[in-house]
Write a protein that holds these residues in place. Structure first.
Motif, short mmCIF file in Angstrom:
data_model
loop_
_atom_site.label_atom_id
_atom_site.label_comp_id
_atom_site.label_asym_id
_atom_site.label_seq_id
_atom_site.Cartn_x
_atom_site.Cartn_y
_atom_site.Cartn_z
N PRO A 171 0.82 -1.21 0.00
CA PRO A 171 0.00 0.00 0.00
C PRO A 171 0.86 1.27 0.00
O PRO A 171 1.20 1.80 1.05
CB PRO A 171 -0.81 -0.13 1.30
CG PRO A 171 0.08 -0.92 2.21
CD PRO A 171 0.93 -1.80 1.35
N MET A 172 1.17 1.76 -1.18
CA MET A 172 2.19 2.80 -1.34
C MET A 172 1.80 4.16 -0.80
O MET A 172 2.66 5.00 -0.61
CB MET A 172 2.58 2.92 -2.80
CG MET A 172 3.39 1.73 -3.27
SD MET A 172 3.24 1.51 -5.05
CE MET A 172 1.58 0.92 -5.23
N ALA A 173 0.49 4.40 -0.58
CA ALA A 173 0.09 5.72 -0.07
C ALA A 173 -0.28 5.67 1.41
O ALA A 173 -0.78 6.65 1.95
CB ALA A 173 -1.10 6.24 -0.87
N ASP A 174 -0.02 4.53 2.04
CA ASP A 174 -0.45 4.39 3.43
C ASP A 174 0.72 4.39 4.40
O ASP A 174 1.80 3.88 4.11
CB ASP A 174 -1.26 3.11 3.60
CG ASP A 174 -2.66 3.26 3.04
OD1 ASP A 174 -3.35 4.22 3.46
OD2 ASP A 174 -3.03 2.48 2.15
N GLN A 189 -0.75 0.12 6.86
CA GLN A 189 0.08 -0.98 6.34
C GLN A 189 -0.06 -2.21 7.23
O GLN A 189 -0.29 -3.33 6.76
CB GLN A 189 1.56 -0.59 6.33
CG GLN A 189 1.98 0.44 5.32
CD GLN A 189 3.45 0.81 5.51
OE1 GLN A 189 4.30 -0.04 5.78
NE2 GLN A 189 3.76 2.09 5.37
N THR A 221 0.15 16.57 1.79
CA THR A 221 0.98 15.80 0.88
C THR A 221 1.66 14.78 1.77
O THR A 221 2.45 15.12 2.65
CB THR A 221 2.02 16.67 0.15
OG1 THR A 221 2.83 17.32 1.10
CG2 THR A 221 1.35 17.67 -0.76
N GLY A 222 1.34 13.53 1.57
CA GLY A 222 1.94 12.53 2.43
C GLY A 222 1.09 11.29 2.49
O GLY A 222 0.12 11.15 1.75
N ILE A 223 1.46 10.40 3.39
CA ILE A 223 0.77 9.12 3.52
C ILE A 223 -0.21 9.19 4.67
O ILE A 223 -0.17 10.13 5.47
CB ILE A 223 1.80 7.98 3.70
CG1 ILE A 223 2.76 8.29 4.86
CG2 ILE A 223 2.57 7.76 2.41
CD1 ILE A 223 3.77 7.19 5.13
#
Lengths: 423, 278
Positions: B58-61, B66, B181-183
């Motif tokens: 999960p690249m945006a978490d 995760q 901007t970030g997870i």
């Protein structure tokens, strides 16, 4: 293109080339404007990153159109990297196999010891053009991390390298090199703690630091335009081979062999020759303990199409689409995917994909060291392992070029452990 | 085609308050407990339920989500079982909207057309797929809209006015504004900036705008609810859930009540920020 091709059918399975796919007039025209090579590639990223990727695409197009960019790049490649790298006739290896005449493209002799620096030099120049001061990278074996740390030192840029904790442990020498060069190495403890997780973490960094950060991707994967950018910067390998073999033999090679993890060294060698139809092209994936064991990193031989890290390509995964862990003795090939252009070249049948096991790679590592006085990295040792099966059956006038993509110093501890100290 | 999402946001606009959107990972910490938690959500105060589809990468978490995904996968969760969970919930609740959130690969592997048929039949109202920007609309967004499933798009601080129309074009149900901007679950947004961003998006669309990433407390929820039509909370709920788990990650008697308690607090926060009825 059919963007909604359904995977999971037998004709999508790794080894069977789909004969219904039409052969294009040229293999070198891709990708389309959306970054697709056939159904592969694309831009599967979070919205936060999409504007950044479009900026990068524009900056790269501007750089390509600027003669000053190429002139500066050529200068760095000549005086800093040490290009052109030699094309070496491996006389004893040739005699040993008794078939094809084998040439080694000596990317191991580049500054930093691998082909990775070709791409990094280009991307760091691009980052400078874009005014980015903070560089992030993912690394597996550490060679891309070392190359990135090196260029960041040269140009005075901040450098943060994400590296799986497993790789940090097995590539200690490269970790120390990166630190000596002033980079910060961040061990990644999520997931399988190898290259794919390092890439996840680098993407998480990029999505957080959107204004000042340039993501320097090390292979021909990721969202468009990365596969194109990395391919173009690595194509110097194949372009040099063409000129060097012309000088040595007066003609084209008959075959090309390179190892493939993500596939940047292979793409660099292959791409300039894709439309020379007489040239046979072989990509060698890491079969680990054997493709049939499930413990391997052979995405084409043992995977199927899926979407990860910004692109559609062949991936190792389970029936639910969960990414599975790759296995290879080589940290640089230990990735559950492959660049999308390679996936397409497999599908259209232009590149033939083979795989070599850990055992075969280690045997080739030992053989080249003893016969030619060249200690190869474990990654190109996979390519050399398939030379052992391809070359003996070839006629003596068959010219085979193998990409020796990196030097093996970093792997001595791994190989020593594997062979129980008995080189 | 009116979905449960449209109906719910319209009702709440009429009442003059924002929606509380709760995010939990389907199958976390195990499929049975997860169903119990989801069933408890409406009574606890959730207006819209977001369910994560577990994915290995999960690249945006951030770390909380995760880990939740890995717990669910470890307990045997699959995309098919996530749809089973929705179906089981729907048997007792036909009005609370359910939005599935995750990454494209499991859906792609399931088969897009088959997935949409099965999701619709199970009672899924919308999809949020993090790695499908407008540039990839042909993959899932357009087929979903054709199948009557809302495709909820993320707008972010990097989505400028020039790009916003493209982001909004095929969006349905609501717009999910990513406040940082970030997870997920890592930083607290600047609520003044978030309000300005929501106002900016609302100038471009009539759709409800929900805000997520970094909303953790009743106070946060109240602040966001003043300007937004929905408040999404995820990592904070998952942190509470995780704190109730036993040493080897199994659910305890306190798991469902603890999550429900925080949902209740967040719901009170959202309700404290009443706005003029529309």
């Amino acid at each position: 293109m059919d963007g909604r091709d359904e995977p999971g059918h037998d004709d999508d399975r790794g080894n069977d080339v789909d004969m219904t796919v039409q052969q294009p007039n040229s293999f070198r025209i891709g990708p389309d404007e959306g970054g697709h090579f056939g159904k592969f590639g694309g831009r599967f990223v979070a919205e936060t990153l999409m504007p950044l990727i479009l900026d990068l695409e524009k900056a790269y197009a501007d750089a390509q159109a600027d003669p000053a960019f190429k002139a500066e790049m050529d200068g760095h490649l000549k005086t800093y990297v040490g290009r052109p790298s030699p094309l070496y006739f491996a006389e004893r290896l040739t005699a040993h196999f008794g078939g094809a005449k084998i040439y080694l493209k000596r990317e191991d002799l580049n500054h930093t010891g691998a082909h990775k620096v070709n791409n990094v030099t280009g991307q760091i120049m691009l980052a400078r053009r874009m005014g980015k001061k903070r560089i992030i990278a993912e690394t597996g074996a550490g060679m891309h991390g070392v190359a990135t740390a090196t260029l960041c030192a040269k140009f005075g840029l901040d450098c943060i390298v994400y590296m799986g904790a497993v790789d940090v442990a097995r590539q200690e020498a490269n970790v120390q090199r990166m630190k000596a060069l002033g980079a910060e190495v961040r061990p990644v403890t999520s997931g399988s703690q190898t290259l794919k997780d390092a890439m996840n973490e680098a993407l998480r960094d990029w999505v957080t630091n959107v204004t000042d950060t340039f993501y320097c991707i090390g292979t021909v994967a990721g969202p468009h335009p990365y596969p194109v950018i990395v391919r173009d910067f690595q194509s110097i390998i194949g372009n040099e081979v063409r000129a060097q073999l012309q000088e040595a033999e007066g003609r084209l090679p008959d075959s090309l062999v390179a190892c493939i993890g993500g596939g940047s060294n292979a793409m660099g060698l292959f791409h300039p020759f894709l439309d020379d139809r007489s040239v046979e092209i072989y990509g060698v994936e890491a079969a680990g303990l054997g493709v049939e064991t499930g413990k391997h990193a052979a995405s084409v031989a043992g995977g199927r199409p899926g979407v990860l890290h910004g692109n559609r390509t062949y991936l190792l995964m389970d029936a639910d689409g969960q990414i599975t862990e790759a296995h290879s003795i080589s940290a640089g090939l230990d990735y559950p995917g492959i660049g999308p252009e390679h996936a397409w070249l497999h599908e259209v049948g232009r590149v033939k994909f083979l795989s070599a096991t850990d055992d075969e790679a280690v045997a080739a590592f030992k053989l080249l060291s003893r016969l030619e006085g060249i200690i190869p990295a474990l990654e190109p040792a996979h390519a050399l392992a398939k030379v052992a099966t391809l070359a003996p059956g070839m006629p003596k006038d068959h010219l085979m070029v193998v990409n020796l993509s990196g030097r093996g110093d970093k792997d001595l501890a791994s190989v020593a452990a594997f062979v129980g100290g008995q080189f | 085609m009116t979905t449960r999402i449209d109906t719910r946001f319209a009702e709440l606009a009429h009442k003059g308050r924002a929606a509380l959107v709760t995010f939990l990972m389907a199958g976390d910490p195990d499929p049975a407990t997860s169903l119990d938690i989801v069933k408890a959500m409406p009574a606890a105060g959730a207006d819209v339920i977001e369910l994560g589809m577990p994915f290995t990468d999960p690249m945006a978490d951030g770390p909380a989500i995760q880990a939740a995904g890995l717990r669910a996968l470890g307990a045997g969760m699959t995309l098919k079982k996530t749809l089973d969970l929705v179906r089981a919930f729907r048997a007792g609740d036909d009005t609370t909207p359910i939005v599935l959130m995750g990454y494209f690969n499991p859906i792609y592997v399931y088969g897009v057309d088959r997935f949409l048929v099965d999701a619709k039949a199970a009672g899924v109202d919308g999809l949020i797929v993090v790695d499908l920007p407008p540039e990839e609309d042909a993959e899932l967004c357009l087929p979903a809209l054709a199948a009557g499933v809302d495709f909820v798009r993320l707008a972010t601080p990097t989505t400028d006015d020039k790009r916003l129309p493209a982001v909004l074009k095929n969006t349905a149900g609501f717009v999910y504004y990513v406040s940082i901007t970030g997870i997920t679950g890592t930083a607290t947004p600047d609520f003044g900036r978030v309000a300005a961003a929501v106002a900016r998006i609302k100038r471009h669309t009539r759709l409800p705008v929900a805000v997520g990433f970094g909303v953790r407390t009743a106070e946060h929820a109240a602040a966001v609810a003043q300007g937004a039509d929905g408040v999404v909370v995820g990592s904070a709920l998952i942190d509470v859930l995780k704190a109730t788990l036993g040493a080897d990650g199994q659910a305890s008697a306190g798991t469902v009540p603890a999550v429900a308690r925080l949902v209740g607090e967040l719901a009170a926060g959202v309700r404290s920020a009443r706005r003029a009825a529309e």
